[in-house]
Design a protein around this motif. Sequence first.
Motif, PDB file in Angstrom:
ATOM      1  N   THR A   1       0.833  -1.199   0.000  1.00 11.04           N
ATOM      2  CA  THR A   1       0.000   0.000   0.000  1.00 11.04           C
ATOM      3  C   THR A   1       0.857   1.235   0.000  1.00 11.04           C
ATOM      4  O   THR A   1       1.809   1.350   0.759  1.00 11.04           O
ATOM      5  CB  THR A   1      -0.910   0.027   1.248  1.00 11.04           C
ATOM      6  N   TYR A   2       0.512   2.165  -0.848  1.00  6.89           N
ATOM      7  CA  TYR A   2       1.293   3.388  -1.023  1.00  6.89           C
ATOM      8  C   TYR A   2       0.521   4.573  -0.475  1.00  6.89           C
ATOM      9  O   TYR A   2      -0.670   4.736  -0.748  1.00  6.89           O
ATOM     10  CB  TYR A   2       1.571   3.573  -2.515  1.00  6.89           C
ATOM     11  N   MET A   3       1.167   5.417   0.322  1.00  3.57           N
ATOM     12  CA  MET A   3       0.512   6.598   0.882  1.00  3.57           C
ATOM     13  C   MET A   3       1.166   7.850   0.304  1.00  3.57           C
ATOM     14  O   MET A   3       2.353   8.082   0.509  1.00  3.57           O
ATOM     15  CB  MET A   3       0.641   6.607   2.403  1.00  3.57           C
ATOM     16  N   ASP A   4       0.405   8.604  -0.438  1.00  6.53           N
ATOM     17  CA  ASP A   4       0.901   9.861  -0.998  1.00  6.53           C
ATOM     18  C   ASP A   4       0.764  10.935   0.075  1.00  6.53           C
ATOM     19  O   ASP A   4      -0.337  11.242   0.527  1.00  6.53           O
ATOM     20  CB  ASP A   4       0.072  10.229  -2.236  1.00  6.53           C
ATOM     21  N   SER A   5       1.887  11.523   0.480  1.00  3.78           N
ATOM     22  CA  SER A   5       1.864  12.519   1.547  1.00  3.78           C
ATOM     23  C   SER A   5       1.112  13.778   1.142  1.00  3.78           C
ATOM     24  O   SER A   5       0.735  14.587   1.973  1.00  3.78           O
ATOM     25  CB  SER A   5       3.298  12.880   1.957  1.00  3.78           C
ATOM     26  N   GLY A   6       0.869  13.941  -0.171  1.00  2.00           N
ATOM     27  CA  GLY A   6       0.171  15.139  -0.624  1.00  2.00           C
ATOM     28  C   GLY A   6      -1.309  15.104  -0.289  1.00  2.00           C
ATOM     29  O   GLY A   6      -1.899  16.098   0.094  1.00  2.00           O
ATOM     30  N   ASN A   7      -1.931  13.898  -0.427  1.00  2.00           N
ATOM     31  CA  ASN A   7      -3.366  13.841  -0.142  1.00  2.00           C
ATOM     32  C   ASN A   7      -3.718  12.827   0.938  1.00  2.00           C
ATOM     33  O   ASN A   7      -4.887  12.704   1.306  1.00  2.00           O
ATOM     34  CB  ASN A   7      -4.154  13.524  -1.434  1.00  2.00           C
ATOM     35  N   GLN A   8      -2.728  12.099   1.426  1.00  2.00           N
ATOM     36  CA  GLN A   8      -2.918  11.138   2.499  1.00  2.00           C
ATOM     37  C   GLN A   8      -3.912  10.039   2.134  1.00  2.00           C
ATOM     38  O   GLN A   8      -4.501   9.415   3.016  1.00  2.00           O
ATOM     39  CB  GLN A   8      -3.385  11.843   3.781  1.00  2.00           C
ATOM     40  N   ASN A   9      -4.114   9.786   0.855  1.00  2.00           N
ATOM     41  CA  ASN A   9      -4.996   8.702   0.429  1.00  2.00           C
ATOM     42  C   ASN A   9      -4.175   7.459   0.144  1.00  2.00           C
ATOM     43  O   ASN A   9      -3.306   7.486  -0.735  1.00  2.00           O
ATOM     44  CB  ASN A   9      -5.776   9.098  -0.842  1.00  2.00           C
ATOM     45  N   PRO A  10      -4.428   6.375   0.884  1.00  2.00           N
ATOM     46  CA  PRO A  10      -3.665   5.160   0.640  1.00  2.00           C
ATOM     47  C   PRO A  10      -3.994   4.568  -0.723  1.00  2.00           C
ATOM     48  O   PRO A  10      -5.134   4.618  -1.167  1.00  2.00           O
ATOM     49  CB  PRO A  10      -4.089   4.231   1.785  1.00  2.00           C
ATOM     50  N   ASP A  11      -3.015   4.018  -1.387  1.00  2.00           N
ATOM     51  CA  ASP A  11      -3.221   3.425  -2.691  1.00  2.00           C
ATOM     52  C   ASP A  11      -2.509   2.086  -2.707  1.00  2.00           C
ATOM     53  O   ASP A  11      -1.383   1.973  -2.233  1.00  2.00           O
ATOM     54  CB  ASP A  11      -2.656   4.343  -3.779  1.00  2.00           C
ATOM     55  N   THR A  12      -3.163   1.066  -3.215  1.00  2.00           N
ATOM     56  CA  THR A  12      -2.537  -0.244  -3.285  1.00  2.00           C
ATOM     57  C   THR A  12      -1.896  -0.441  -4.651  1.00  2.00           C
ATOM     58  O   THR A  12      -2.277   0.222  -5.628  1.00  2.00           O
ATOM     59  CB  THR A  12      -3.573  -1.356  -3.056  1.00  2.00           C
ATOM     60  N   PHE A  13      -0.951  -1.370  -4.713  1.00  2.00           N
ATOM     61  CA  PHE A  13      -0.360  -1.672  -6.001  1.00  2.00           C
ATOM     62  C   PHE A  13      -1.412  -2.256  -6.932  1.00  2.00           C
ATOM     63  O   PHE A  13      -1.327  -2.090  -8.152  1.00  2.00           O
ATOM     64  CB  PHE A  13       0.819  -2.651  -5.847  1.00  2.00           C
ATOM     65  N   ASN A  14      -2.398  -2.929  -6.354  1.00  5.14           N
ATOM     66  CA  ASN A  14      -3.495  -3.466  -7.147  1.00  5.14           C
ATOM     67  C   ASN A  14      -4.184  -2.345  -7.920  1.00  5.14           C
ATOM     68  O   ASN A  14      -4.443  -2.457  -9.120  1.00  5.14           O
ATOM     69  CB  ASN A  14      -4.498  -4.170  -6.225  1.00  5.14           C
ATOM     70  N   ASN A  15      -4.461  -1.219  -7.239  1.00  5.31           N
ATOM     71  CA  ASN A  15      -5.085  -0.069  -7.898  1.00  5.31           C
ATOM     72  C   ASN A  15      -4.177   0.517  -8.969  1.00  5.31           C
ATOM     73  O   ASN A  15      -4.621   0.880 -10.064  1.00  5.31           O
ATOM     74  CB  ASN A  15      -5.433   1.009  -6.868  1.00  5.31           C
ATOM     75  N   PHE A  16      -2.897   0.639  -8.615  1.00  6.56           N
ATOM     76  CA  PHE A  16      -1.921   1.156  -9.582  1.00  6.56           C
ATOM     77  C   PHE A  16      -1.886   0.266 -10.823  1.00  6.56           C
ATOM     78  O   PHE A  16      -1.891   0.755 -11.960  1.00  6.56           O
ATOM     79  CB  PHE A  16      -0.525   1.210  -8.952  1.00  6.56           C
ATOM     80  N   PHE A  17      -1.861  -1.047 -10.608  1.00  7.43           N
ATOM     81  CA  PHE A  17      -1.770  -2.001 -11.711  1.00  7.43           C
ATOM     82  C   PHE A  17      -2.999  -1.912 -12.621  1.00  7.43           C
ATOM     83  O   PHE A  17      -2.868  -1.963 -13.844  1.00  7.43           O
ATOM     84  CB  PHE A  17      -1.627  -3.419 -11.149  1.00  7.43           C
ATOM     85  N   GLU A  18      -4.174  -1.773 -12.016  1.00  2.31           N
ATOM     86  CA  GLU A  18      -5.389  -1.670 -12.824  1.00  2.31           C
ATOM     87  C   GLU A  18      -5.364  -0.413 -13.692  1.00  2.31           C
ATOM     88  O   GLU A  18      -5.763  -0.436 -14.850  1.00  2.31           O
ATOM     89  CB  GLU A  18      -6.629  -1.672 -11.914  1.00  2.31           C
TER      90      GLU A  18
END
Length: 271
Positions: free
Chosen positions: A11-28
């Motif tokens: 899971t990836y957390m962008d410090s700019g918006n604090q919204n967690p993102d999974t690699f699954n989402n990135f891959f899709e």
Amino acid sequence: MSVLPSSGSATYMDSGNQNPDTFNNFFERWLVEQNQHLRELVAASRQQSSVDEQSLRCLVKRVLDHYEHYYKAKAKWGKQDVLAMLSPSWISKFEDAFLWIGGWRPSIAFHLLYSKSGMQLEDQLDELIRGMGRGDLGDLSPTQLSRINELQTKTIREEKEISEKMAKHQESAADSSMVELSHLVSEMMRKGDGDGVDVEKDKVESAMESKEEGLKEIFLRADDLRFRTLKTVIHILNPIQSVHFFIAAAELHLRIHEWGKRIDHKHHQPS
């Protein structure tokens, strides 16, 4: 930026918006972009005579940059949760069965290239006999074939080295320190010595972290070889040949992913 493990997925957390993102989402999202690139590549291949070489070079660069973005993302997530990257939940079981250290085997690039080259060569055989080639992968020059063969030999050698390193690391799961530690903790559990088990907790965590660090190093090296192989193949090919290679790569990837997901869905259907 920080990357945190979550439910078996990196899971990836962008410090700019604090919204967690999974690699699954990135891959899709990456797959959607790959589909778009495929449409552009096919359009360019069909309008080959009217598309200038510079436009083709820009398209090829954009697609190659897309792959580079993918491997940079994998590296970021892999450094934080390599186990999730080695056992990806975002692909089908069919795809997983063909993985080599978290991705495609680098030498597959050459099988793909030669398969597509053979198909296009056969398709334009009559034209080649008349000295009228199409400039695609069926028209690989002797110099290109020599360079591809040299790259293939080098890639297979490095692939073998990484495979052997992985095998050695896997065998280390049963080295003397692991066997001794597992026996010690098991004896304490049998005696109901919960305090003793807690005392050994640090040793267990240290041992597991060491194994994970080794996996991380091998995973990153495997991905590095994957992208270097792809990049070098593209540098050997001319722009229109690169377009055809990327078409073959995207079609194979997208269709296998789609077919594999279909098999997974079928197996989850009630009998």
